[in-house]
Design a protein around this motif. Structure first.
Motif, PDB file in Angstrom:
ATOM      1  N   PRO A  90       0.803  -1.236   0.000  1.00 35.97           N
ATOM      2  CA  PRO A  90       0.000   0.000   0.000  1.00 35.97           C
ATOM      3  C   PRO A  90       0.828   1.275   0.000  1.00 35.97           C
ATOM      4  O   PRO A  90       0.358   2.310  -0.495  1.00 35.97           O
ATOM      5  N   LYS A  91       2.048   1.237   0.538  1.00 37.69           N
ATOM      6  CA  LYS A  91       2.842   2.461   0.659  1.00 37.69           C
ATOM      7  C   LYS A  91       3.777   2.698  -0.525  1.00 37.69           C
ATOM      8  O   LYS A  91       4.522   3.675  -0.536  1.00 37.69           O
ATOM      9  N   ALA A 118      -4.929  -2.203   1.431  1.00 39.09           N
ATOM     10  CA  ALA A 118      -4.806  -0.767   1.651  1.00 39.09           C
ATOM     11  C   ALA A 118      -4.470  -0.512   3.115  1.00 39.09           C
ATOM     12  O   ALA A 118      -4.612  -1.394   3.965  1.00 39.09           O
ATOM     13  N   SER A 119      -4.017   0.702   3.406  1.00 36.78           N
ATOM     14  CA  SER A 119      -3.698   1.092   4.776  1.00 36.78           C
ATOM     15  C   SER A 119      -3.847   2.605   4.887  1.00 36.78           C
ATOM     16  O   SER A 119      -3.962   3.299   3.877  1.00 36.78           O
ATOM     17  N   VAL A 122      -1.678   4.648   2.570  1.00 34.99           N
ATOM     18  CA  VAL A 122      -1.747   4.209   1.185  1.00 34.99           C
ATOM     19  C   VAL A 122      -1.257   5.301   0.234  1.00 34.99           C
ATOM     20  O   VAL A 122      -1.558   6.485   0.401  1.00 34.99           O
ATOM     21  N   ILE A 126      -2.035   2.654  -5.404  1.00 33.84           N
ATOM     22  CA  ILE A 126      -3.111   1.808  -4.881  1.00 33.84           C
ATOM     23  C   ILE A 126      -4.421   2.583  -4.853  1.00 33.84           C
ATOM     24  O   ILE A 126      -5.498   2.024  -5.139  1.00 33.84           O
ATOM     25  N   ARG A 127      -4.367   3.872  -4.547  1.00 32.78           N
ATOM     26  CA  ARG A 127      -5.572   4.700  -4.599  1.00 32.78           C
ATOM     27  C   ARG A 127      -6.166   4.693  -6.004  1.00 32.78           C
ATOM     28  O   ARG A 127      -7.383   4.564  -6.190  1.00 32.78           O
ATOM     29  N   GLU A 140      -5.341  10.361   3.601  1.00 36.24           N
ATOM     30  CA  GLU A 140      -4.144   9.784   4.211  1.00 36.24           C
ATOM     31  C   GLU A 140      -4.193   9.941   5.727  1.00 36.24           C
ATOM     32  O   GLU A 140      -4.627  10.969   6.243  1.00 36.24           O
TER      33      GLU A 140
END
Length: 216
Positions: A90-91, A118-119, A122, A126-127, A140
């Motif tokens: 995710p990052k 996701a986190s 993210v 990924i978004r 965020e």
């Protein structure tokens, strides 16, 4: 926090807590597959060993790659190298090699499976992938918060370890699940014009999404 002045209008947030359950059910019903796992944490194989061992135990062949690996590839000579893709990254700000969001969407459009984690941290790729698949991720650092439905371990915390029991009633998707389910993570909403997206797990009417470190 959106619509703070009118609690009745607070949007219910879709949760991704059932990712592992869904993935296991989907892949359990398929023949042995070649699965690529893209990660942004090199400890992922140990922290998620039970999950990966379960997939391997069903005959799937897993290959692990750093999501920023400069040699990262999904296809060669016009042929995809894998049957499924797990994105535990995710990052990741930018995928390595010749992998990008457009290529992953092409992978999906070819009829293959992609599982996305996701986190609250993210990153944009990924978004963008989530949005293309009909899901909008919150801001965020935002978490789902519920001051009425939270685990006792979080009694003195920000109440981000929420208890959720509004789960889709489908054995095909989630199998047999005991509720409530513990969830801590970013909130998501379904983009209204996509009829193919299903809510798997939702928060209660008292849940909302906000950055815990910010004052209301």
């Amino acid at each position: 926090f959106r619509n703070l002045a009118n609690m009745a209008e607070v949007r219910r947030w879709l949760l991704f807590a059932c990712l592992a359950i869904i993935a296991s059910v989907i892949l359990a019903d398929t023949a042995a597959q070649k699965i690529a796992v893209f990660y942004d944490d090199e400890n992922i194989q140990s922290t998620h060993s039970m999950y990966f061992d379960a997939l391997a135990g069903r005959g799937h062949k897993l290959s692990f790659f750093s999501a920023s690996d400069p040699d990262l590839v999904l296809q060669q000579y016009g042929e995809f190298l894998y049957d499924a893709l797990i994105l535990f990254s995710p990052k990741t700000e930018e995928f390595g090699g010749n992998v990008d969001v457009a290529g992953i969407l092409e992978f999906v459009d070819s009829g293959r499976n992609v599982i996305i984690a996701a986190s609250p941290d993210v990153a944009d790729p990924i978004r963008e992938l989530a949005a293309e698949c009909g899901v909008e991720l919150d801001d965020e650092k935002a978490f789902v918060i519920d001051h009425l439905n939270f685990d006792a371990a979080d009694v003195n915390g920000p109440h981000t370890l929420v208890l959720a029991d509004d789960i889709i009633k489908s054995k095909i998707i989630v199998g047999t699940v005991e509720t409530p389910i513990l969830f801590r993570g970013i909130g998501q909403t379904i983009i209204d014009d996509n009829p193919l997206v299903l809510k798997v797990l939702s928060g209660s009417k008292s849940s909302y999404s906000y950055v815990p470190s910010k004052a209301l």
